[in-house]
Motif scaffolding. Structure first.
Motif, PDB file in Angstrom:
ATOM      1  N   LYS A  37       9.222   5.913   0.704  1.00  0.00           N
ATOM      2  CA  LYS A  37      10.286   5.796   1.717  1.00  0.00           C
ATOM      3  C   LYS A  37       8.814   5.413   2.933  1.00  0.00           C
ATOM      4  O   LYS A  37       9.130   4.946   3.855  1.00  0.00           O
ATOM      5  N   ALA A  38       8.093   6.240   3.055  1.00  0.00           N
ATOM      6  CA  ALA A  38       7.388   6.781   4.323  1.00  0.00           C
ATOM      7  C   ALA A  38       6.053   5.002   3.917  1.00  0.00           C
ATOM      8  O   ALA A  38       5.955   4.619   5.515  1.00  0.00           O
ATOM      9  N   SER A  39       5.982   4.699   3.020  1.00  0.00           N
ATOM     10  CA  SER A  39       5.223   3.261   2.817  1.00  0.00           C
ATOM     11  C   SER A  39       5.331   2.345   3.296  1.00  0.00           C
ATOM     12  O   SER A  39       5.436   1.832   4.134  1.00  0.00           O
ATOM     13  N   VAL A  40       7.006   2.367   2.858  1.00  0.00           N
ATOM     14  CA  VAL A  40       7.857   0.645   3.083  1.00  0.00           C
ATOM     15  C   VAL A  40       8.143   1.111   5.057  1.00  0.00           C
ATOM     16  O   VAL A  40       8.433   0.042   5.368  1.00  0.00           O
ATOM     17  N   GLU A  41       8.235   2.545   5.522  1.00  0.00           N
ATOM     18  CA  GLU A  41       8.615   2.607   7.255  1.00  0.00           C
ATOM     19  C   GLU A  41       7.576   2.463   7.868  1.00  0.00           C
ATOM     20  O   GLU A  41       8.094   1.670   8.775  1.00  0.00           O
TER      21      GLU A  41
ATOM     22  N   SER B 163       0.435  -1.431  -0.005  1.00  0.00           N
ATOM     23  CA  SER B 163       0.048   0.131   0.122  1.00  0.00           C
ATOM     24  C   SER B 163       0.832   0.932  -0.226  1.00  0.00           C
ATOM     25  O   SER B 163       1.524   0.546   0.778  1.00  0.00           O
ATOM     26  N   ILE B 164       0.313   2.090  -0.979  1.00  0.00           N
ATOM     27  CA  ILE B 164       1.508   3.657  -1.182  1.00  0.00           C
ATOM     28  C   ILE B 164       0.073   4.584  -0.388  1.00  0.00           C
ATOM     29  O   ILE B 164      -0.781   4.528  -0.671  1.00  0.00           O
ATOM     30  N   LYS B 165       0.430   5.182   0.865  1.00  0.00           N
ATOM     31  CA  LYS B 165      -0.719   5.832   1.640  1.00  0.00           C
ATOM     32  C   LYS B 165       0.386   7.508   1.245  1.00  0.00           C
ATOM     33  O   LYS B 165       1.749   7.804   1.685  1.00  0.00           O
ATOM     34  N   ARG B 166      -0.470   8.098   0.599  1.00  0.00           N
ATOM     35  CA  ARG B 166       0.016   9.280   0.838  1.00  0.00           C
ATOM     36  C   ARG B 166      -1.580  10.575   0.180  1.00  0.00           C
ATOM     37  O   ARG B 166      -2.784   9.447   0.515  1.00  0.00           O
ATOM     38  N   ASP B 167      -1.089  12.088   0.404  1.00  0.00           N
ATOM     39  CA  ASP B 167      -2.409  12.817   0.024  1.00  0.00           C
ATOM     40  C   ASP B 167      -3.043  12.519  -0.803  1.00  0.00           C
ATOM     41  O   ASP B 167      -2.567  12.378  -1.631  1.00  0.00           O
ATOM     42  N   ALA B 168      -4.323  13.234  -0.792  1.00  0.00           N
ATOM     43  CA  ALA B 168      -5.454  13.095  -1.520  1.00  0.00           C
ATOM     44  C   ALA B 168      -5.212  14.116  -2.514  1.00  0.00           C
ATOM     45  O   ALA B 168      -5.197  13.483  -3.944  1.00  0.00           O
ATOM     46  N   LYS B 169      -3.864  14.757  -2.114  1.00  0.00           N
ATOM     47  CA  LYS B 169      -3.649  15.764  -3.682  1.00  0.00           C
ATOM     48  C   LYS B 169      -2.948  15.171  -4.503  1.00  0.00           C
ATOM     49  O   LYS B 169      -2.695  15.552  -5.669  1.00  0.00           O
ATOM     50  N   TRP B 170      -2.107  14.581  -3.916  1.00  0.00           N
ATOM     51  CA  TRP B 170      -1.152  13.409  -4.880  1.00  0.00           C
ATOM     52  C   TRP B 170      -1.671  12.097  -5.432  1.00  0.00           C
ATOM     53  O   TRP B 170      -1.113  11.177  -5.722  1.00  0.00           O
ATOM     54  N   GLY B 171      -3.120  12.064  -5.395  1.00  0.00           N
ATOM     55  CA  GLY B 171      -3.506  10.834  -6.093  1.00  0.00           C
ATOM     56  C   GLY B 171      -4.533  10.050  -4.341  1.00  0.00           C
ATOM     57  O   GLY B 171      -4.980   8.798  -5.012  1.00  0.00           O
ATOM     58  N   GLY B 172      -4.174  10.279  -3.376  1.00  0.00           N
ATOM     59  CA  GLY B 172      -5.136   8.912  -2.072  1.00  0.00           C
ATOM     60  C   GLY B 172      -3.833   8.052  -2.051  1.00  0.00           C
ATOM     61  O   GLY B 172      -3.043   7.805  -2.236  1.00  0.00           O
ATOM     62  N   ASP B 173      -4.760   7.385  -1.597  1.00  0.00           N
ATOM     63  CA  ASP B 173      -3.627   5.880  -1.158  1.00  0.00           C
ATOM     64  C   ASP B 173      -3.739   4.309  -2.141  1.00  0.00           C
ATOM     65  O   ASP B 173      -4.999   4.582  -2.953  1.00  0.00           O
ATOM     66  N   LYS B 174      -2.918   4.152  -2.700  1.00  0.00           N
ATOM     67  CA  LYS B 174      -3.871   3.383  -3.317  1.00  0.00           C
ATOM     68  C   LYS B 174      -3.021   1.758  -3.133  1.00  0.00           C
ATOM     69  O   LYS B 174      -1.585   1.498  -2.428  1.00  0.00           O
TER      70      LYS B 174
END
Length: 574
Positions: free
Chosen positions: A349-353, A315-326
């Motif tokens: 990196k944040a998701s691997v962390e 899972s890639i976790k990111r802010d909605a303005k950059w596409g949100g989680d996937k």
């Protein structure tokens, strides 16, 4: 699950993500008849680190395929490989390895009752095994033994006989553990082919060999052939593998029959299994991860070789303005989006962390117990906190026998100085040797004999500032007494490369060289050759990726700055 799989499905699971399989047909034949018996060994040297999740994830695959898996704690090998683990610490380190590896397996939900744990010295000191060692030594040539261990055993200028025994013992382990296959890294291939060649000569069956690939570490460079991490070095064959304290930099990784080099590593930083979340964040933040670049990307490699095999998704976790989680179900889609720069390195990196901390949390919790804290400190004592003058400790400098107890392996015991080569000529009785006169700040220059003819011209040595180890016992070399050792960086291979170490600009003959953090220690008057102090300290001397000389990741320095070499990144020092 294994009962529901066909032999072909089991074979695919056993071999997925491997680079090479020797004896493929043998593996398939066994799977038609019964469960495959596999062993994986790890030398009990430096602390296991996050890269050990690579072999752990593969062990999980083996168990899912119904294999009978043996984990070998190779304590004797840890000692034979240039004494990377002192004999008096072997038992403690075996206990530490057993606890930490079981904790890792539990963190990825591997049932321990399906595994067999064996300590090397439980069978390697038996009469039968010892006789087979002698039988094997009567067949294997010195050339074959040295060649087999070249990418696994620590390579030094004056190798010990133990390093030549190492590959043969690893081969014999296959017979005495009664396995069908050995699991290791591709940089152990030469040991595996030695086993295939010589075991039948002893009347034993030829085994199959399962090899992991070498993948990039977080520095962005591919490992040369383990340290660490290596016959029994956890396939982290880098010198900078995360957490390998006894690694020479050729993970080379220390270091476990896996030699599967994936390490979270960068200069002076290692991700230990017991690192705090804050430390993990800080260290991952510095990892090489260039936008759109999948070459030598250790962060992506951890996703491919650890997270996907264990979880099946990422899972890639990111802010909605950059596409949100996937959520990704196959690694190739992660790679495709990273190339297209649809995944930012910071988000990766944040998701691997997050995923890594989930793996580490149960291990951290287990090692909060007072018993395991004590075991950790006893198995890996901090040399910088060892007090001189305590029981059995001499405060450096005592006479011809040398000071300090054998366990006190502080680098301050080495009398390393800046020297200037006043003259250099060929040895009158040996074409491969130079005869040098070196000013080391004493009333008279020292005579030094060095085997540098094949690597450095006389012109390049004349009037050069170098580093000289001054408290070795003088030794005659082809009839001429050498009163010190000229220290150089080297990288094994064809051809071998050697460069003298360079002191900082402005240095003078006699300037003292020290390891940062050990400035106050006093050198022995003379190192006792029977104690092998130099040999034990030398295995942790290496050149960093910035061409800086280090001992256990701490810089070698003078009062004017750091010691360097010109080009040999990742080299050994001897």
């Amino acid at each position: 699950m294994a009962d529901q799989l066909s032999p072909d499905e089991k074979f695919n699971l056993i071999t997925r993500n491997l680079q090479e399989v020797l004896g493929e047909e043998k593996v398939k034949q066994v799977l038609q008849e019964r469960a495959l018996r596999v062993y994986w060994g790890t030398a009990t040297t430096g602390k296991p680190h996050v890269a050990y999740f690579v072999p752990m994830s593969k062990i999980a695959d083996f168990l899912k395929a119904g294999c009978e898996v043996t984990v070998l704690f190779a304590d004797l090998h840890a000692y034979l490989d240039n004494m990377k683990a002192p004999w008096e610490l072997l038992e403690l380190r075996v206990k530490y390895y057993e606890q930490v590896i079981k904790a890792m397996l539990e963190s990825i939900s591997v049932p321990l009752d399906k595994l067999k744990f064996v300590k090397g010295t439980d069978f390697q000191l038996s009469r039968e095994y010892t006789l087979d060692v002698y039988r094997l030594s009567s067949m294997v040539t010195e050339h074959d033994a040295k060649k087999a261990g070249a990418e696994v055993v620590k390579q030094v200028e004056h190798p010990l006989l133990s390093g030549l025994l190492y590959p043969g013992l690893q081969a014999l382990d296959e017979e005495y553990l009664k396995v069908d296959a050995q699991f290791g890294g591709v940089d152990q291939r030469k040991i595996f082919t030695l086993a295939e060649k010589y075991l039948p000569s002893l009347g034993y069956a030829k085994r199959a060999h399962l090899m992991n690939p070498m993948v990039p570490g977080l520095t962005g460079a591919k490992m040369s052939s383990s340290e660490e991490v290596r016959s029994y070095k956890l396939s982290l064959s880098w010198k900078e593998v995360i957490g390998v304290q006894d690694f020479d930099g050729k993970f080379s990784q220390h270091s476990v029959h896996l030699h599967f080099i994936i390490c979270f590593c960068f200069q002076e930083s290692k991700i230990d299994l017991l690192d705090s979340k804050e430390d993990v964040k800080k260290k991952l933040k510095k990892a090489f991860c260039e936008p759109g670049n999948i070459q030598n990307n250790g962060v992506l490699s951890f996703v491919k070789y650890v997270l996907f095999p264990l979880r099946g998704v990422f899972s890639i976790k990111r802010d909605a303005k950059w596409g949100g989680d996937k959520v990704y179900s196959v690694f190739e889609e992660v790679e495709k989006d990273f190339v297209a720069e649809m995944i930012h390195p910071g988000d990766l990196k944040a998701s691997v962390e997050d995923a890594l901390n989930e793996l580490l949390d149960p291990i951290r919790k287990k090692f909060e117990s007072p018993e395991l804290r004590k075991l950790t400190s006893n198995a890996y004592p901090d040399p910088s906190k060892t007090k001189a003058g305590g029981k059995g400790v001499k405060a450096g400098g005592g006479g011809d026998g040398g000071g300090g107890e054998d366990d006190e392996l502080a680098p301050s015991r080495l009398d390393i100085r800046v020297g200037k080569i006043l003259s250099v000529e060929k040895h009158p009785d040996a074409e491969s040797l130079y005869l040098e006169k070196i000013d080391v700040g004493e009333p008279e220059p020292r005579t030094v004999v060095s085997g540098l003819v094949a690597y450095i011209s006389q012109e390049d040595l004349q009037d050069r500032l170098v580093l000289v180890l001054c408290n070795l016992k003088p030794q005659k070399m082809r009839g001429i007494e050498s009163q010190a050792m000229l220290l150089c960086a080297s990288i094994e291979g064809e051809p071998r490369k050697v460069e003298p170490l360079d002191p900082p600009e402005g240095s003078l003959p006699g300037d003292r060289v020290f390891v940062e953090g050990y400035e106050s220690g006093k050198p022995d008057d003379r190192l006792n050759p029977k104690k092998k102090v130099w040999e034990k300290l030398q295995v942790d001397l290496k050149i960093s990726d910035e061409c800086v000389a280090q001992w256990k990741d701490k810089q070698l320095m003078t009062k004017l700055g750091q010691i360097t070499c010109k080009t040999l990144k990742g080299g050994n020092i001897s």
